[in-house]
Enzyme design. Structure first.
Site, PDB file in Angstrom:
ATOM      1  N   HIS A 194      18.482  33.533  25.706  1.00 20.59           N
ATOM      2  CA  HIS A 194      17.280  32.809  25.505  1.00 20.59           C
ATOM      3  C   HIS A 194      16.830  32.772  24.147  1.00 20.59           C
ATOM      4  CE1 HIS A 194      12.815  32.715  25.912  1.00 20.59           C
ATOM      5  NE2 HIS A 194      13.079  31.561  25.928  1.00 20.59           N
ATOM      6  N   GLY A 195      16.422  31.925  23.303  1.00 26.25           N
ATOM      7  CA  GLY A 195      16.150  31.987  22.019  1.00 26.25           C
ATOM      8  C   GLY A 195      14.576  32.601  21.954  1.00 26.25           C
TER       9      GLY A 195
END
Ligand code: ZLM
Ligand code: CA
Ligand code: ZN
Length: 401
Positions: A194-195
């Site tokens: 996940h960014g």
């Protein structure tokens, strides 16, 4: 010659400083800057330098990094070395069972640390950041339509804390620069993680939409969630602020295949672009979403990973292409070389057989398990596919507001 041509109608630039290559996070640490050496040699081996403008990046300045990061953290990163690093205070481990002692800013010199302090670290950090900012500047001045930095894309770094192999968030710095010219910037993240750092930085901000595709799920046998454990479908930006609804997350179970990923990526990305109408796009191309990655759990092949890049490029907007994760070095180099070719419209001009005489350590691309020196190897390992078709369909359908 080798058949490589410059793209017609758009200019591509490639930003890099080979000073990032010789760094070591630690003997068995998964992040290997050497994958960037492999990538560079494959790009040069195929002759892609003739299709784009290549620039040697200067290191970022402390002032540039302070545009997002805490000034004390920036000073610390600029000065720190394994010799001068001291545990200033004891910080209890974040996760039960972790044995590493964490120092200030989530940094450590323990061998098991995600974010170790290593020799040459300062140079490394300011060089990858400098390359991203130079690439960004090319888009701002209109000198490039697509600018590439494979050494950037470090999406987990926070304002005053390192996280998940990331120390300086070059992506946030790039987007802040792009906002000086472009009213709306879309950030797309195909790294298997996940960014979170980028999403967090812009969670109150409607001028940036973040869209991350990532492995996400409940706790595993060891009591850990897949890192960093955020990015739920329900997480759409900070509630009660004008940034709400300007973050999108696509949480994915392990083992997703090319067909399923293409369906999710193309329908959701198209819908996001159609609704948001961005004026520039930043694409983080983490190669740990490939099958056979040391840390990843997807079954995506290089061809589909590249189709994500082509799909975004087809939108015809100023495009910043960054690297990110990727822990099976030979596959990282293959994917990013192929994607450099796609950016320059040379996707059809690369023979599948890798020009082994032109790359160092050719054994990295040979051997039965590694695809016999082919650009598109058959991945040997694959993960159990836990994707439920109805759930994938639901994630696409929910965007039909
Ligand atoms: N322990 N050595 C992706 C960032 C992923 C957090 C569990 C450390 C590792 C990993 C480090 C040499 C991006 C976590 C793990 C063991 C706390 C993660 C050092 C192996 C090693 O062998 C290793 C002794 C190390 C770290 C594995 N860490 C695997 N996964 C994640 C961070 C970054 O791809 O998204 C962008 C570049 N960390 O799961 C722990 C919870 C630290
Ligand atoms: Ca992602
Ligand atoms: Zn990753």
């Amino acid at each position: 010659s080798n058949g490589i041509t410059r793209p017609k109608g758009h200019t591509v630039s490639f930003h890099y400083n080979s000073g990032v290559e010789d760094m070591h996070f630690g003997k068995t640490h998964p992040m290997k800057p050497w994958r960037l050496t492999l990538t560079k040699h494959l790009v040069l081996g195929y002759g892609l330098q003739y299709a784009m403008d290549t620039y040697v990046a200067m290191p970022a300045s402390k002032d540039q990094v302070r545009a997002f990061h805490d000034p004390d953290y920036v000073d610390f990163l600029k000065e720190v070395s394994p010799q001068t690093f001291r545990y200033q205070r004891f910080i209890p481990p974040k996760h039960e069972g972790d044995t590493v002692d964490l120092g200030p800013f989530n940094l450590s010199t323990s061998p098991g640390a995600d974010c170790p302090v290593f020799d040459g670290m300062s140079e490394y950090l300011f060089l990858y950041t400098g390359a991203t900012l130079a690439a960004t500047n090319q888009l701002l001045t209109g000198q490039s339509d697509i600018a590439i930095n494979w050494s950037g894309g470090l999406h987990h770094a926070h304002k005053s804390e390192a996280s998940g192999f990331c120390y300086i968030n070059d992506i946030v710095l790039a987007i802040l620069d792009l906002l000086h010219l472009f009213p709306r910037v879309l950030y797309i993240d195909i790294d298997v993680h996940h960014g979170d750092g980028v999403e967090e930085a812009f969670q109150r901000q409607p001028r940036v939409m973040t869209l991350s595709y990532h492995r996400y799920g409940p706790y595993d046998e060891t009591g850990h969630k897949f890192f960093p454990g955020t990015g739920d479908l329900a997480d759409t930006g900070l509630k009660g602020t004008i940034g709400e609804h300007f973050a999108l997350n696509v949480p994915i179970p392990s083992g997703i295949d090319d067909r399923q990923y293409k369906y999710l990526f193309e329908s959701i990305t198209a819908r996001a672009i159609d609704a948001y109408k961005p004026k520039a796009i930043v694409l983080q191309c983490g190669a740990d979403s490939l099958g056979g990655d040391r840390l990843g759990q997807f079954n995506i092949n290089i061809k589909q990973h590249g189709e994500c890049v082509s799909f975004v490029k087809k939108q015809g907007l100023p495009l910043l292409i960054l690297g990110g994760g990727g822990y099976t070095a030979r596959n990282v180099a293959r994917a990013w070389c192929h994607e450099t070719a796609l950016a320059t419209d040379n996707g059809a001009n690369l023979p599948d057989r890798i020009p082994l005489d032109l790359v160092p350590r050719p054994q990295a691309f040979t051997g039965r398990a590694h695809g016999d020196g082919m650009l598109f190897p058959k991945f040997q390992r694959d993960h159990k596919n836990d994707c439920v078709e109805a759930d994938l369909e639901y994630m696409v359908k929910r965007l039909e507001w």
